[in-house]
Design an enzyme around this catalytic site. Structure first.
Site, short mmCIF file in Angstrom:
data_model
loop_
_atom_site.label_atom_id
_atom_site.label_comp_id
_atom_site.label_asym_id
_atom_site.label_seq_id
_atom_site.Cartn_x
_atom_site.Cartn_y
_atom_site.Cartn_z
N LYS A 203 0.86 -1.19 0.00
CA LYS A 203 0.00 0.00 0.00
C LYS A 203 0.89 1.23 0.00
O LYS A 203 1.68 1.44 0.92
CB LYS A 203 -0.90 -0.02 1.23
CG LYS A 203 -1.73 1.24 1.36
CD LYS A 203 -2.72 1.13 2.50
CE LYS A 203 -3.46 2.43 2.71
NZ LYS A 203 -4.41 2.33 3.81
N LYS A 257 -2.15 -1.63 -3.84
CA LYS A 257 -3.05 -0.48 -3.79
C LYS A 257 -2.23 0.80 -3.89
O LYS A 257 -1.25 0.91 -3.16
CB LYS A 257 -3.77 -0.55 -2.44
CG LYS A 257 -4.60 0.63 -2.10
CD LYS A 257 -5.19 0.45 -0.75
CE LYS A 257 -5.85 1.76 -0.39
NZ LYS A 257 -6.11 1.88 1.00
C1 PBG Z 1 -7.63 3.16 5.65
C2 PBG Z 1 -7.81 3.02 4.18
C3 PBG Z 1 -7.61 3.98 3.16
C4 PBG Z 1 -8.05 3.41 1.97
C5 PBG Z 1 -8.48 2.12 2.26
N1 PBG Z 1 -8.31 1.90 3.63
C6 PBG Z 1 -7.13 5.37 3.25
C7 PBG Z 1 -5.74 5.66 3.64
O1 PBG Z 1 -4.91 4.80 3.90
O2 PBG Z 1 -5.46 6.86 3.74
C8 PBG Z 1 -8.09 4.10 0.62
C9 PBG Z 1 -9.09 3.55 -0.35
C10 PBG Z 1 -9.45 4.47 -1.48
O3 PBG Z 1 -8.84 5.53 -1.70
O4 PBG Z 1 -10.41 4.12 -2.19
N2 PBG Z 1 -6.34 3.16 6.13
#
Ligand code: PBG
Length: 348
Positions: A203, A257
């Site tokens: 991520k 992601k």
């Molecule tokens: C929570 C989380 C996030 C997303 C999924 N889980 C936001 C982040 O890490 O700031 C992003 C998903 C999206 O942008 O569709 N930590």
């Protein structure tokens, strides 16, 4: 942290009991309904249907609205959802206390979906950012993240979702060591072979999460960022290490992601699974087409740059080509219809 002597990686076939999970562990080259996960934002006003300005056509729902919203989608072949809690009235603190209390709207949502849609695969995002007063994904001490306390707390949250009936827990926090902590907690509470663990392994600290943070009201308070725990955008090597580490700690599936800008990492996820366990091991690789990607495609099509269906299907084709087995996308309701129209190239 060590809770019993069974290695976390022993829980292999048993975590894949649900038929949708089994389809994820097969090689996918066709666009299938099984491979789609629809993200849902659940707020604690039980009757709410709230528009999210930066995510057109996506809403926050209260638990009382879920049956009505999902019934037509399940009829169209929706197989899986991932739930995000958006607590508005619950008190937020450093520990994200409300995440494991009945104030967390995800818990009644899991129970309701299990009851009303017996075949739906229910995944839960596991994180603290929507439940902490500072908006970080872990616990702070003297302004710094406290690793052990954070991963213990995340394990409690994952365990709570598992006990409520989630089939899959998906930690998105990116704290070091959380996969092992969560897997051990699942084993400890007797859910080691009942709840699968999908790690948001790769991520990135991406600029494409903006609309999500509006939707989940989970931005860092005071305007900080998450760069000290999300991956540097340019670091393929660190992403590979994270993928390998999470597999070794007991993840059943891994996630990359965002999606479109990170196709090389999806491929790495697929290859890493094979390298880690020599011959043809199969770690389902999920990709999250995040909120900013959704919005870009939506606005591009709206402004006549391309046709929405053609553009979205092209983005999905690229995910499959890179090696993804599972796709999390806010476009899921539309894609279910497009699959039914059969008006797309069936062999991607
Ligand atoms: C929570 C989380 C996030 C997303 C999924 N889980 C936001 C982040 O890490 O700031 C992003 C998903 C999206 O942008 O569709 N930590």
């Amino acid at each position: 942290m060590k809770t019993n002597s069974i290695p976390t990686t022993s829980y292999l076939h048993s975590s894949f009991g649900h038929p949708v999970l089994r389809s994820w562990s097969e090689l996918n080259t066709n666009l299938t309904k099984e491979s789609l996960i629809y993200p849902l934002f659940i707020t604690d006003d039980a009757n709410a249907v709230e528009e999210i300005k930066s995510l057109p056509d996506v809403y926050r729902y209260g638990v009382n609205k879920l049956e009505e919203v999902l019934t037509p989608l399940v009829r169209k072949g929706l197989k899986s959802v991932i739930l995000f809690g958006v607590p508005k009235t619950a008190k937020k603190d450093n520990f994200g206390t409300s995440a494991t209390s009945e104030a967390n709207p995800v818990l009644p949502a899991i129970r309701l979906l299990r009851k009303k849609f017996s075949e739906l695969l229910i995944c839960c995002d596991v994180c603290l950012c929507a439940y902490t007063d500072h908006g970080h994904c872990g616990i702070l001490k003297d302004g710094e993240l406290e690793n052990i306390a954070s991963i213990q707390r995340l394990a409690e949250v994952a365990g709570t979702y598992a006990l409520a009936g989630a089939h899959v827990v998906a930690p998105s926090d990116m704290m070091d060591g959380r996969i092992l902590a969560i897997k051990n907690e699942l084993i400890r509470i007797g859910k080691g072979s009942k709840t699968a663990l999908m790690s948001y392994s790769a991520k990135f600290a991406s600029s494409f999460y903006g609309p999500f943070r509006d939707a989940a009201e989970s931005g860092v308070k005071g305007g900080g960022d998450r760069k000290c725990y999300q991956l540097p955008v340019g670091s393929r090597g660190l992403a590979r290490r994270a993928l390998q580490r999470d597999m070794a700690e007991g993840a059943d599936m891994v996630m990359v992601k965002p999606g479109g800008p990170y196709l090389d990492i999806i491929r790495d996820g697929k290859v890493t699974g094979k390298l880690t366990r020599e011959l043809c091991t199969n770690y389902p690789v999920a990709v999250y087409q995040v909120s900013g990607e959704y919005a870009m495609l939506w606005h591009g099509a709206k402004n006549g740059v391309f046709d929405l269906k053609v553009g979205v299907l092209e983005s999905l084709t690229s995910f499959y080509r890179a090696g993804a087995n599972v796709i999390i996308t806010y476009y899921t309701p539309k894609i279910l219809e497009w699959i039914d129209e059969r008006n797309y190239p069936s062999k991607l």
